[in-house]
Design a protein around this motif. Sequence first.
Motif, PDB file in Angstrom:
ATOM      1  N   LYS A 132      -3.922  -8.481  -4.106  1.00  0.00           N
ATOM      2  CA  LYS A 132      -3.291  -9.792  -3.929  1.00  0.00           C
ATOM      3  C   LYS A 132      -3.273 -10.520  -5.268  1.00  0.00           C
ATOM      4  O   LYS A 132      -4.316 -10.711  -5.901  1.00  0.00           O
ATOM      5  CB  LYS A 132      -4.037 -10.605  -2.884  1.00  0.00           C
ATOM      6  N   ARG A 185      -4.765   0.463  -0.540  1.00  0.00           N
ATOM      7  CA  ARG A 185      -4.804  -0.980  -0.327  1.00  0.00           C
ATOM      8  C   ARG A 185      -4.017  -1.715  -1.400  1.00  0.00           C
ATOM      9  O   ARG A 185      -4.072  -1.354  -2.560  1.00  0.00           O
ATOM     10  CB  ARG A 185      -6.253  -1.469  -0.380  1.00  0.00           C
ATOM     11  N   PRO A 186      -3.336  -2.783  -1.005  1.00  0.00           N
ATOM     12  CA  PRO A 186      -2.646  -3.592  -2.014  1.00  0.00           C
ATOM     13  C   PRO A 186      -3.625  -4.508  -2.732  1.00  0.00           C
ATOM     14  O   PRO A 186      -4.769  -4.677  -2.315  1.00  0.00           O
ATOM     15  CB  PRO A 186      -1.656  -4.400  -1.182  1.00  0.00           C
ATOM     16  N   ARG A 190       0.808 -12.867  -3.349  1.00  0.00           N
ATOM     17  CA  ARG A 190       1.685 -11.710  -3.080  1.00  0.00           C
ATOM     18  C   ARG A 190       0.857 -10.442  -3.030  1.00  0.00           C
ATOM     19  O   ARG A 190      -0.130 -10.298  -3.735  1.00  0.00           O
ATOM     20  CB  ARG A 190       2.722 -11.564  -4.186  1.00  0.00           C
ATOM     21  N   ARG A 191       1.269  -9.530  -2.198  1.00  0.00           N
ATOM     22  CA  ARG A 191       0.619  -8.221  -2.111  1.00  0.00           C
ATOM     23  C   ARG A 191       1.423  -7.241  -2.952  1.00  0.00           C
ATOM     24  O   ARG A 191       2.623  -7.083  -2.747  1.00  0.00           O
ATOM     25  CB  ARG A 191       0.587  -7.750  -0.658  1.00  0.00           C
ATOM     26  N   TRP A 240       1.052  -3.261  -5.167  1.00  0.00           N
ATOM     27  CA  TRP A 240       0.307  -2.021  -5.318  1.00  0.00           C
ATOM     28  C   TRP A 240       0.390  -1.559  -6.763  1.00  0.00           C
ATOM     29  O   TRP A 240       1.413  -1.774  -7.427  1.00  0.00           O
ATOM     30  CB  TRP A 240       0.895  -0.924  -4.430  1.00  0.00           C
TER      31      TRP A 240
END
Length: 82
Positions: free
Chosen positions: A50, A47-48, A54-55, A57
Amino acid sequence: MYSRDEKMKDLNRTDVPRFITLQEVSDRLSVGKSTIVAWESDGQFCRPIKIGGRRVWLESDVIDWMMEQRKKSLLNLENKNV
């Protein structure tokens, strides 16, 4: 106060978490951005996070995922050869 060399040394540390963008993940995995989004939606990819809309990793999460895929691939090869 840090000198310029001390600041650069801190920036180059490998133990400091680094965020990477969808484009960087795509480049690293050699797959399209839509593939990564689909894997994420299906629960097949990490999962990224936030940050400011912005997303991103954690690079270490992506590397861990890559190593896990390699392990699964090797196990599948071993099982086919048995």
